[in-house]
Write an enzyme that holds these catalytic residues in place. Structure first.
Site, PDB file in Angstrom:
ATOM      1  N   LYS A 126     -71.854   9.351  -9.489  1.00 34.57           N
ATOM      2  CA  LYS A 126     -70.701   8.513  -9.123  1.00 34.57           C
ATOM      3  C   LYS A 126     -70.840   8.173  -7.648  1.00 34.57           C
ATOM      4  O   LYS A 126     -71.422   8.950  -6.875  1.00 34.57           O
ATOM      5  CB  LYS A 126     -69.391   9.282  -9.363  1.00 34.57           C
ATOM      6  CG  LYS A 126     -68.183   8.394  -9.510  1.00 34.57           C
ATOM      7  CD  LYS A 126     -68.051   7.846 -10.917  1.00 34.57           C
ATOM      8  CE  LYS A 126     -66.923   6.850 -11.033  1.00 34.57           C
ATOM      9  NZ  LYS A 126     -66.650   6.477 -12.428  1.00 34.57           N
ATOM     10  N   ASP A 166     -65.871   0.594 -11.388  1.00 35.21           N
ATOM     11  CA  ASP A 166     -64.801   1.594 -11.501  1.00 35.21           C
ATOM     12  C   ASP A 166     -63.610   0.987 -10.755  1.00 35.21           C
ATOM     13  O   ASP A 166     -63.570  -0.231 -10.539  1.00 35.21           O
ATOM     14  CB  ASP A 166     -65.225   2.943 -10.900  1.00 35.21           C
ATOM     15  CG  ASP A 166     -64.290   4.087 -11.296  1.00 35.21           C
ATOM     16  OD1 ASP A 166     -64.359   4.554 -12.434  1.00 35.21           O
ATOM     17  OD2 ASP A 166     -63.441   4.504 -10.463  1.00 35.21           O
TER      18      ASP A 166
HETATM   19  P1  NDP Z   1     -59.113  -0.951 -12.054  1.00 36.73           P
HETATM   20  O1  NDP Z   1     -59.376  -0.970 -10.592  1.00 36.73           O
HETATM   21  O2  NDP Z   1     -59.489  -2.128 -12.868  1.00 36.73           O
HETATM   22  O3  NDP Z   1     -57.561  -0.653 -12.314  1.00 36.73           O
HETATM   23  C1  NDP Z   1     -56.910   0.484 -11.876  1.00 36.73           C
HETATM   24  C2  NDP Z   1     -55.448   0.231 -12.129  1.00 36.73           C
HETATM   25  O4  NDP Z   1     -54.710   1.428 -11.938  1.00 36.73           O
HETATM   26  C3  NDP Z   1     -54.863  -0.828 -11.205  1.00 36.73           C
HETATM   27  O5  NDP Z   1     -53.947  -1.598 -11.907  1.00 36.73           O
HETATM   28  C4  NDP Z   1     -54.181   0.006 -10.127  1.00 36.73           C
HETATM   29  O6  NDP Z   1     -53.094  -0.645  -9.491  1.00 36.73           O
HETATM   30  C5  NDP Z   1     -53.667   1.140 -10.993  1.00 36.73           C
HETATM   31  N1  NDP Z   1     -53.396   2.338 -10.228  1.00 36.73           N
HETATM   32  C6  NDP Z   1     -54.145   2.920  -9.267  1.00 36.73           C
HETATM   33  N2  NDP Z   1     -53.543   4.021  -8.822  1.00 36.73           N
HETATM   34  C7  NDP Z   1     -52.390   4.119  -9.526  1.00 36.73           C
HETATM   35  C8  NDP Z   1     -51.326   5.034  -9.542  1.00 36.73           C
HETATM   36  N3  NDP Z   1     -51.323   6.091  -8.737  1.00 36.73           N
HETATM   37  N4  NDP Z   1     -50.299   4.826 -10.407  1.00 36.73           N
HETATM   38  C9  NDP Z   1     -50.297   3.753 -11.239  1.00 36.73           C
HETATM   39  N5  NDP Z   1     -51.277   2.852 -11.256  1.00 36.73           N
HETATM   40  C10 NDP Z   1     -52.306   3.037 -10.416  1.00 36.73           C
HETATM   41  O7  NDP Z   1     -59.796   0.382 -12.620  1.00 36.73           O
HETATM   42  P2  NDP Z   1     -60.240   0.705 -14.108  1.00 36.73           P
HETATM   43  O8  NDP Z   1     -59.232   0.207 -15.066  1.00 36.73           O
HETATM   44  O9  NDP Z   1     -61.652   0.319 -14.256  1.00 36.73           O
HETATM   45  O10 NDP Z   1     -60.206   2.305 -14.070  1.00 36.73           O
HETATM   46  C11 NDP Z   1     -59.029   3.055 -14.391  1.00 36.73           C
HETATM   47  C12 NDP Z   1     -59.441   4.482 -14.702  1.00 36.73           C
HETATM   48  O11 NDP Z   1     -60.378   4.482 -15.798  1.00 36.73           O
HETATM   49  C13 NDP Z   1     -60.138   5.247 -13.581  1.00 36.73           C
HETATM   50  O12 NDP Z   1     -59.813   6.610 -13.690  1.00 36.73           O
HETATM   51  C14 NDP Z   1     -61.621   5.068 -13.908  1.00 36.73           C
HETATM   52  O13 NDP Z   1     -62.415   6.082 -13.353  1.00 36.73           O
HETATM   53  C15 NDP Z   1     -61.561   5.177 -15.428  1.00 36.73           C
HETATM   54  N6  NDP Z   1     -62.702   4.614 -16.134  1.00 36.73           N
HETATM   55  C16 NDP Z   1     -63.046   3.289 -15.990  1.00 36.73           C
HETATM   56  C17 NDP Z   1     -64.113   2.778 -16.700  1.00 36.73           C
HETATM   57  C18 NDP Z   1     -64.455   1.341 -16.675  1.00 36.73           C
HETATM   58  O14 NDP Z   1     -65.292   0.923 -17.501  1.00 36.73           O
HETATM   59  N7  NDP Z   1     -63.870   0.520 -15.832  1.00 36.73           N
HETATM   60  C19 NDP Z   1     -64.952   3.657 -17.552  1.00 36.73           C
HETATM   61  C20 NDP Z   1     -64.434   5.001 -17.711  1.00 36.73           C
HETATM   62  C21 NDP Z   1     -63.371   5.449 -16.986  1.00 36.73           C
HETATM   63  P3  NDP Z   1     -53.278  -1.852  -8.443  1.00 36.73           P
HETATM   64  O15 NDP Z   1     -53.503  -3.069  -9.296  1.00 36.73           O
HETATM   65  O16 NDP Z   1     -51.996  -1.881  -7.696  1.00 36.73           O
HETATM   66  O17 NDP Z   1     -54.453  -1.504  -7.597  1.00 36.73           O
END
Ligand code: NDP
Length: 450
Positions: A126, A166
């Site tokens: 990572k 991510d």
């Molecule tokens: P993104 O950056 O696309 O989205 C993250 C989202 O979570 C955003 O909407 C962000 O808000 C929101 N967020 C961040 N912190 C908080 C919080 N404390 N409370 C509520 N909402 C929050 O990331 P991903 O969707 O790609 O990733 C989300 C999770 O999934 C992570 O843990 C990542 O490690 C995991 N993951 C992702 C993969 C992938 O293929 N993308 C694969 C496997 C796991 P804002 O819009 O305001 O920034």
């Protein structure tokens, strides 16, 4: 078992001093694998735990970049190449101000086992930076991505370490990172996945984590004579994983009613308006507070008004809960609310979103629990399909990718069920995932010698 405390103490005094998230992830794995260690003491004789809990390589580098006013900025960059026993390092890159070595070590450690569970030949890594992409211009994002890649491109390679997206790293950032690598090395090697389609990305990769999460959950439920069809589902987050989980939930006839971002939470009892959500978060990169301007019946709660650790997602009665935002977002109070409201299943879309205390409560109350290592493995699985399409130059249709994704998620479930049966774990899929992942990696390490 004695080895747990001994290993934890060694970790605490050694390579993870002060690393609370890594420590949390390590403890969960060590406790879970107790039935395996009891049957196979050779893992202790071979000191596999001591070897597996220390990263092969942890790279820390400086990123210097210029903003639109030509002001110099300095950020920290990291890549944790944790374990490559099963194949080249593979894992995403996160850009978020909270990024530090502890977060990345825990994510890389989890990635080792998640990748192993898919049955594909990839190791775990990572990386990321404490850079905050919010409110930056497109040009600033490009300059930062180029500086990030320039600082460590010689540590990666298509057979060495392959990056991915991510939090804060989507198709735009991946494109810039890839472009800089190509410029520096004069090669079109597949050193990053989740690429835009025009750069050799795979159809279905953007959707894969969210879709895979729903496929895994549905497989698990069907095995128990249940279904998500017609059921209320709550989701946190509104990024890549959350949006595509919501999309697939609609496809199978479920009713997703919440989403959240770092500033607040939406509850729309008629079902989240997916087009509006995509427009706000993917196109306009705007806050969710604008959602209620167009959906008057929905409610929006600002983060500063959250009470008692609840984000106002988990107090909405639901059949299934999908935490898809970030680590440790679903704590003890949230778990109590969900249990009180008779939730039937919790499936993790984000990495380690549920705290140990909350997991304990779900287990005590016999709530089905789909752990991230298995439930969100669809993203990395399709990333490997992207790598294989890049090297064979043979590109798959979205139907074929989707079929492979479904097959992989269902095989993961079958493998976990077998592991549960072998070790008398009942429906403890957390332990099963840790045992299965650990065993595959440990066996490969032993075969390769010290
Ligand atoms: P993104 O950056 O696309 O989205 C993250 C989202 O979570 C955003 O909407 C962000 O808000 C929101 N967020 C961040 N912190 C908080 C919080 N404390 N409370 C509520 N909402 C929050 O990331 P991903 O969707 O790609 O990733 C989300 C999770 O999934 C992570 O843990 C990542 O490690 C995991 N993951 C992702 C993969 C992938 O293929 N993308 C694969 C496997 C796991 P804002 O819009 O305001 O920034």
């Amino acid at each position: 078992m004695e080895y747990i405390e001994q290993s934890m103490n060694r970790a605490k005094n050694g390579n993870c001093k002060g690393d609370t998230l890594f420590f949390q992830a390590l403890r969960e794995v060590l406790v879970s694998i107790a039935p395996l260690i009891e049957k196979h003491p050779e893992y202790l004789d071979q000191h596999v735990i001591d070897r597996i809990m220390v990263p092969n390589r942890a790279i820390h580098f400086k990123i210097e970049w210029l903003d639109d006013d030509n002001v110099v900025h300095v950020n920290n960059g990291y890549r944790i190449q944790f374990n490559n026993a099963l194949g080249p390092y593979k894992g995403g890159v996160r850009f978020h101000p909270s990024v530090n070595p502890d977060i990345l070590k825990f994510l890389a450690f989890e990635q080792i086992f998640k990748n192993a569970i898919t049955g594909l030949h990839i190791g775990g890594a990572k990386g990321g930076s404490d850079f905050d992409p919010k409110d930056k211009s497109d040009k600033e994002i490009m300059k930062f991505c180029q500086a990030f890649m320039a600082a460590f491109y010689n540590s990666i390679g298509a057979d060495i370490d392959i990056l991915g997206g991510d939090i804060g790293v989507g198709a735009r950032e991946v494109g810039y990172l890839f472009g800089k690598y190509k410029q520096l090395t004069n090669s079109y090697d597949s050193i990053i996945t989740s690429k835009p389609l025009s750069l050799g990305g795979s159809l279905g990769r953007i959707q894969a984590t969210g879709y895979g999460l729903v496929y895994f959950t549905q497989t698990l439920l069907e095995d128990r004579g249940e279904t998500l069809k017609g059921k209320i589902c709550t989701i946190s987050g509104s990024g890549n994983v959350a949006i595509h989980a919501i999309e697939k939930l609609y496809d199978i006839g479920a009713i997703p009613v919440t989403c959240s971002d770092s500033r607040g939470t939406i509850h729309d009892s008629n079902g989240i308006d997916l087009e509006l959500l995509k427009n706000l978060k993917l196109e306009r990169r705007a806050s969710l507070e604008y959602y209620t301007l167009e959906r008057k019946n929905a409610t929006y709660v600002k983060r500063e008004n959250y009470v008692q650790g609840s984000s106002f997602v988990w107090d909405i009665p639901c059949f299934a809960a999908f935490p898809c935002a970030t680590q440790n977002e679903l704590g003890e109070n949230c778990a109590q609310l969900l249990i009180h409201n008779d939730v039937k299943i919790v499936a993790e879309g984000a990495n380690m979103p549920t705290t140990p205390k909350a997991i304990e409560l779900f287990v005590e109350n016999k709530i089905l629990f789909a752990p991230a290592k298995a439930a969100n493995a669809g993203g990395v699985a399709v990333s490997v399909l992207e790598m294989s399409q890049n090297s064979s130059l043979n590109y798959l249709s979205s139907e074929k990718v989707d079929k492979r994704l479904r097959d992989i998620m269902s095989t993961i479930y079958i493998d976990l069920k077998k592991t549960c049966d072998e070790h008398n774990l009942g429906m403890d899929l957390i332990s099963a995932a840790n045992i299965l992942g650990f065993k595959r990696v440990a066996d490969a390490m032993i075969m390769q010698g010290v």
